[in-house]
Design a protein around this motif. Sequence first.
Motif, PDB file in Angstrom:
ATOM      1  N   TYR A   1       3.146  -1.509  -0.964  1.00  0.00           N
ATOM      2  CA  TYR A   1       2.635  -2.565  -1.830  1.00  0.00           C
ATOM      3  C   TYR A   1       1.227  -2.954  -1.389  1.00  0.00           C
ATOM      4  O   TYR A   1       1.015  -3.333  -0.228  1.00  0.00           O
ATOM      5  CB  TYR A   1       3.537  -3.794  -1.778  1.00  0.00           C
ATOM      6  CG  TYR A   1       4.918  -3.547  -2.335  1.00  0.00           C
ATOM      7  CD1 TYR A   1       5.209  -3.799  -3.672  1.00  0.00           C
ATOM      8  CD2 TYR A   1       5.945  -3.050  -1.522  1.00  0.00           C
ATOM      9  CE1 TYR A   1       6.481  -3.578  -4.187  1.00  0.00           C
ATOM     10  CE2 TYR A   1       7.208  -2.830  -2.025  1.00  0.00           C
ATOM     11  CZ  TYR A   1       7.473  -3.088  -3.361  1.00  0.00           C
ATOM     12  OH  TYR A   1       8.731  -2.867  -3.870  1.00  0.00           O
TER      13      TYR A   1
ATOM     14  N   SER B   1       7.533  -0.883   2.256  1.00  0.00           N
ATOM     15  CA  SER B   1       8.800  -1.475   1.815  1.00  0.00           C
ATOM     16  C   SER B   1       9.871  -1.307   2.883  1.00  0.00           C
ATOM     17  O   SER B   1       9.737  -0.494   3.810  1.00  0.00           O
ATOM     18  CB  SER B   1       9.275  -0.835   0.514  1.00  0.00           C
ATOM     19  OG  SER B   1       9.688   0.515   0.748  1.00  0.00           O
TER      20      SER B   1
ATOM     21  N   ILE C   1      -0.057  -8.165  -6.676  1.00  0.00           N
ATOM     22  CA  ILE C   1       0.749  -7.099  -6.070  1.00  0.00           C
ATOM     23  C   ILE C   1       0.734  -5.857  -6.959  1.00  0.00           C
ATOM     24  O   ILE C   1       0.964  -5.952  -8.169  1.00  0.00           O
ATOM     25  CB  ILE C   1       2.220  -7.539  -5.861  1.00  0.00           C
ATOM     26  CG1 ILE C   1       2.287  -8.815  -5.016  1.00  0.00           C
ATOM     27  CG2 ILE C   1       3.029  -6.430  -5.206  1.00  0.00           C
ATOM     28  CD1 ILE C   1       3.704  -9.325  -4.813  1.00  0.00           C
TER      29      ILE C   1
ATOM     30  N   ILE D   1      -1.380  -5.726  -1.563  1.00  0.00           N
ATOM     31  CA  ILE D   1      -1.254  -7.159  -1.818  1.00  0.00           C
ATOM     32  C   ILE D   1      -2.576  -7.863  -1.516  1.00  0.00           C
ATOM     33  O   ILE D   1      -3.193  -7.639  -0.467  1.00  0.00           O
ATOM     34  CB  ILE D   1      -0.133  -7.786  -0.958  1.00  0.00           C
ATOM     35  CG1 ILE D   1       1.175  -7.018  -1.151  1.00  0.00           C
ATOM     36  CG2 ILE D   1       0.048  -9.258  -1.297  1.00  0.00           C
ATOM     37  CD1 ILE D   1       2.309  -7.498  -0.251  1.00  0.00           C
TER      38      ILE D   1
ATOM     39  N   VAL E   1       7.872  -7.407   2.115  1.00  0.00           N
ATOM     40  CA  VAL E   1       6.825  -8.085   1.347  1.00  0.00           C
ATOM     41  C   VAL E   1       6.940  -9.590   1.550  1.00  0.00           C
ATOM     42  O   VAL E   1       5.937 -10.289   1.775  1.00  0.00           O
ATOM     43  CB  VAL E   1       6.931  -7.725  -0.146  1.00  0.00           C
ATOM     44  CG1 VAL E   1       6.053  -8.653  -0.987  1.00  0.00           C
ATOM     45  CG2 VAL E   1       6.530  -6.270  -0.374  1.00  0.00           C
TER      46      VAL E   1
END
Length: 510
Positions: A344, A337, A241, A346, A318
Motif C-alpha cells: 500500500y 500487507s 491509499i 500511503i 496498514v
Amino acid sequence: MNTQEKIEKRREESKKAQALNKKRENAKISYKVKNRIVGVLVTLLCICALFALIFPNTGWSRRVTTAVKIGDEKISSAEYSYYYKTAYSNYYQMLQQYFGSSYMPIDTTKSLKKQQMSDDMTYAEYFSQNAIANLTQLVTLSKEAEKAGFELPEEYQTQFDGVISNVEAYAQMYGLSVSQYLNRYVSMGFNMNLYKKCVYRELLAQAYAEYKEGEPTYTEDDMNAYYQEHKTDYDTADVHIVQFSAAGATETTEEVTVEMAKQNADDFIAGVKTEEAFVEAAIAKANAEAAEGTEVTEDTSEVKNLTYANAVSLDTNVASWIFDEAREAGEVSVVESATGESFYAIYVTRPAERSEQNVVNVRHILVLVQDFSDEEAVAAGKQKAEEILQEYNDLGGGEDLFASLAEQYSEDTGSNTNGGLYENVYPGQMVEPFENWCFDPIRKEGSTGIVETSYGYHVMYYVSQGAPYWQIQVENNMRAADYDAWYTSVSENYSASTNWLGVLLRTEPI
C-alpha cells in the motif's frame, strides 16, 4: 419393696403407657389431617388448572395464572401475552420496513409454533424469549426505582396520562368499553388496571435508566484518562491509499509477482513530495488500468476520517502504520500487507488524532421537496421556508417561538416533536450544506437562516456550541460502561422462570 409399693409402681407405669399411646394416636390423627389438607389443596389446584384449560378464553384465568416470575414479581399470562404480541409486532414491522411485503418469512395463516425461525427455534419460542428478556429488564429497573424511592418525573407522568387517554378515546371510537377494546386489540384478559400497570412500569423503567446513566459526574481529567486507554476508538486520520497486489496472468494482463508489486509501489511514491503529486499519480495509475475508451478524472484514493476499525478491515499492518503516534502530515511510505501479497502506497494528510471540533446544538424546520427536477415544487418549497422565517421574525423571534413553529410546520419526523432540536451535532453527521451552516465560525446564539439540501429547505436556528466532539464520545461511552456495570450487579436478583400453564394460556398474535 413391699407389696403395696409394687402395686403403686405398676399403676404409675400403666398411666405412662396410656399417655404414650394417646400421644401416638393424636399424632396419627394429625398426620391424617395434614394429608387430607394437602390433598384438598392439590385437588383445588388441579380444578383451577382444569378450569383454565377448559375455559381458556376467560379473562379471569389469564389474569390469575402466572406465566413468568422475575425475582419476586409474578407476571400473569395476560401481561406476558402483551409483551409476546409486542415482540411479534415489532419484528413484523421491522421486516416490512426493510424488505417490504415482497419478503415476509412469517406465514400469517399458520401458528407461530409451527414455523421455524432457525433450525432449533420456532418463531413462538423466539418471541417468547424476546418478551421475557424485555420484561426482565423492565421489572429490574422499575423495582430498583421503587427501592430507591424514585418517582416518575412530571414529563413522564404527562406521557402516562396521554397514553391512557388515547386508549379510552380509541375504545369510544370503536363503540367498545375499555376492557372490551383491550381484550380485542391487546390481549385476552387485559383490562385497564393491567394496562396502567404495564405502561407505568415501562415509563418508570425508562426514566430510572436515564437517571442512572446520567447520575455519574466526570472531570476532564477522568475523560482524558479514559481516552488515553482507548485512543484507537476515537482517533481518526485523513490519508490517500493506493494498493499494489500480486496477481496471476489473464488473457489481457501479464503476471504480477510479489516482487513486482513491491517495485511498482516504490516507483509510485518515488519523487512524491506533496498531496497534489500523490493524487496525480493515483489518477494516472487508474487511467492505465481503466478499460479502453474510459478516462478517469477524479481521485478515488482519498479516505477522510478513517477510523482504526476501518483501517483494520483493510489490513492490520496498514492500521498499525497509520495510527502510529510517530506519523506526521505529509509523510509518504509503502506498507506491506499482513499477508505479504500486497503493498500500500500511503500519503498522510492528517495524522491520527481526536476531534477537537466543538459540537453544536441547532433547531430546524424542514420543508420537504420531493422532486428537485420539478421547478414549481422547488419554488414552492423555497417560498414556504421564507414565509416561515418571516413569520418567526414578525412574531418577535426567540428559541421558544422557533420550537413551536418547528412542531407546527417541520416535515422532519426525527425532530418535529421536540421543537426541531438536534443536540451535539458533530462533523460528518449531517448532509454537507446543513453542516456548513452549523459550523460556520460566524454563527452565534440565535442566528437564523435558510439552507437548501437534497431533502428540501431548512429554516435554521443556532442554539449553542457544545463540548469538543471527543469529549462527547468519551463521556457517552463512560456512562454506558458505568450503567452496564450497575445493571449487571442488580440484575442478579431478578432471574426469570416460566410456568407452563401461564405460557400455554397466552394470546397468540396470529
